[in-house]
Design an enzyme around this catalytic site. Structure first.
Site, PDB file in Angstrom:
ATOM      1  CE  LYS A 228      42.141  42.812  36.455  1.00 47.37           C
ATOM      2  NZ  LYS A 228      41.051  41.214  36.362  1.00 47.37           N
TER       3      LYS A 228
ATOM      4  CG  ASP B 273      33.989  40.159  39.622  1.00 46.26           C
ATOM      5  OD1 ASP B 273      35.358  40.193  39.126  1.00 46.26           O
ATOM      6  OD2 ASP B 273      33.828  40.438  40.994  1.00 46.26           O
TER       7      ASP B 273
ATOM      8  CG  ASP C  88      38.038  39.714  36.635  1.00 46.00           C
ATOM      9  OD1 ASP C  88      39.340  39.852  37.339  1.00 46.00           O
ATOM     10  OD2 ASP C  88      37.173  39.454  37.009  1.00 46.00           O
TER      11      ASP C  88
ATOM     12  CG  ASP D 286      37.821  35.095  42.393  1.00 44.56           C
ATOM     13  OD1 ASP D 286      37.985  33.520  42.832  1.00 44.56           O
ATOM     14  OD2 ASP D 286      36.687  35.669  43.921  1.00 44.56           O
TER      15      ASP D 286
HETATM   16  N1  PLP Z   1      44.088  38.903  44.326  1.00 40.94           N
HETATM   17  C1  PLP Z   1      43.814  37.981  44.667  1.00 40.94           C
HETATM   18  C2  PLP Z   1      45.386  37.525  45.882  1.00 40.94           C
HETATM   19  C3  PLP Z   1      42.965  37.042  45.024  1.00 40.94           C
HETATM   20  O1  PLP Z   1      43.081  35.780  45.845  1.00 40.94           O
HETATM   21  C4  PLP Z   1      42.156  37.217  44.049  1.00 40.94           C
HETATM   22  C5  PLP Z   1      41.221  36.980  43.761  1.00 40.94           C
HETATM   23  O2  PLP Z   1      41.782  35.401  44.160  1.00 40.94           O
HETATM   24  C6  PLP Z   1      42.071  39.040  43.119  1.00 40.94           C
HETATM   25  C7  PLP Z   1      43.218  39.500  43.313  1.00 40.94           C
HETATM   26  C8  PLP Z   1      41.176  39.835  42.272  1.00 40.94           C
HETATM   27  O3  PLP Z   1      41.114  38.586  41.287  1.00 40.94           O
HETATM   28  P1  PLP Z   1      40.899  38.436  39.628  1.00 40.94           P
HETATM   29  O4  PLP Z   1      41.466  39.790  39.444  1.00 40.94           O
HETATM   30  O5  PLP Z   1      41.038  36.990  39.265  1.00 40.94           O
HETATM   31  O6  PLP Z   1      39.247  39.421  40.012  1.00 40.94           O
HETATM   32 CA    CA Z   2      37.564  39.245  40.097  1.00 39.94          CA
END
Ligand code: PLP
Ligand code: CA
Length: 278
Positions: free
Chosen positions: A192, A217, A26, A28
């Site tokens: 997910k 996370d 993943d 962020d």
């Molecule tokens: N959706 C948006 C618009 C986001 O900006 C983010 C994180 O920056 C996410 C979903 C979640 O992303 P990830 O699945 O990489 O945690």
């Molecule tokens: Ca994440």
């Protein structure tokens, strides 16, 4: 027996990483927070790649292309990644619609302004900072059109996107819910914890779930997807979910909550580094 959610220390990490040939990350909250890399994360990924592991990136963020993710990884000092290693919910949604719709059909994407298009056979809800009542009306007009079936697809259900200091903004899940309530039907979800996004990875790479690790996370997206797809799951505490939440799931009698418990946790993916040193 429930998953133990054990802290992954060096000796165990060596065994767990040794048994895997692929890691799905993943983004962020795991590799970076906003625009800053998690300390030690780029070095960890470099060592994993040097050890011959295949690395893929699986994100629910629908607002960036595969190339934009490859560029961000490079900019933040991660090992070079090809766009085909990146599985975002927008790319995977496009793949889904290409397979599900007849040739020449179009989709109404929340994010684009448009007059009613007779070719539209799907409404796709992604992250749309300009979401508006008028777009909700337009989506409903397509979904209620009597002359042809119209699919309802959501990129993901993340209900909040965390900012620093405990602040947050509403996530795409809020927008998907608005359309679902109006349409009185459930959306098909791409990201997910849907296994569809994992199926996209499987369709592009030779993946053995028993030799694949999902690192995330969030318990309700990353860990749930990894567990339901038969992957080894590692929660990292640099993002959204906490050990208190894991404890709540462990103490609950609800069988569905058992799939929210990871196999292992680390404070940060940088903790995997000692296991990768010779
Ligand atoms: N959706 C948006 C618009 C986001 O900006 C983010 C994180 O920056 C996410 C979903 C979640 O992303 P990830 O699945 O990489 O945690
Ligand atoms: Ca994440």
């Amino acid at each position: 027996m429930g998953r133990p959610c054990r802290q992954l220390e060096a000796a165990a990490a060596r065994a767990v990483l040794g048994a895997a040939d692929t890691l799905l990350f993943d983004c962020d909250g795991v590799l970076w927070r906003g625009d800053a890399a998690v300390a030690g994360a780029p070095g960890t990924l470099a060592r994993l790649e040097a050890a011959g592991k295949r690395l893929c990136y699986v994100t629910n963020n629908s607002s960036r292309t595969r190339q934009a993710y490859a560029d961000k990884l490079r900019r933040l000092g991660f090992p070079a990644a090809a766009p085909r290693q990146v599985f975002g919910s927008a790319y995977c949604a496009a793949r889904y619609l290409r397979q599900a719709l007849p040739p020449g059909a179009a989709a109404y994407v929340l994010g684009g302004a448009a007059p009613l298009d007779p070719a539209v056979r799907a409404v796709l809800v992604g992250f749309d900072e300009h979401f508006a009542y008028a777009k909700l009306c337009q989506a409903l007009r397509y979904l209620l059109r009597g002359d042809a079936a119209c699919l309802l697809v959501g990129t993901n259900r993340d209900h909040r996107l965390p900012l620093e200091g405990g602040a947050a903004i509403p996530g795409t899940g809020c927008l998907v819910k608005a359309v679902e309530v109006a349409a009185e039907r459930e959306a098909f979800i791409i990201g997910k914890p849907s296994r569809y996004i994992f199926d996209c990875v499987v369709s592009e790479f030779d993946i053995d779930p028993a030799r694949t690790i999902m690192v995330g996370d969030r318990l309700d997206t990353d860990i749930l997807m990894g567990n339901t797809c038969g992957l080894t799951t590692i929660l990292t505490l640099t993002g959204v979910s906490t050990l208190e939440e894991v404890k709540g799931h462990q103490e609950s009698d609800c069988p569905a909550r058992k799939n929210l418990i990871p196999d292992y946790y680390v404070d940060s993916i940088a903790d995997l580094l000692p296991a990768l040193e010779d």
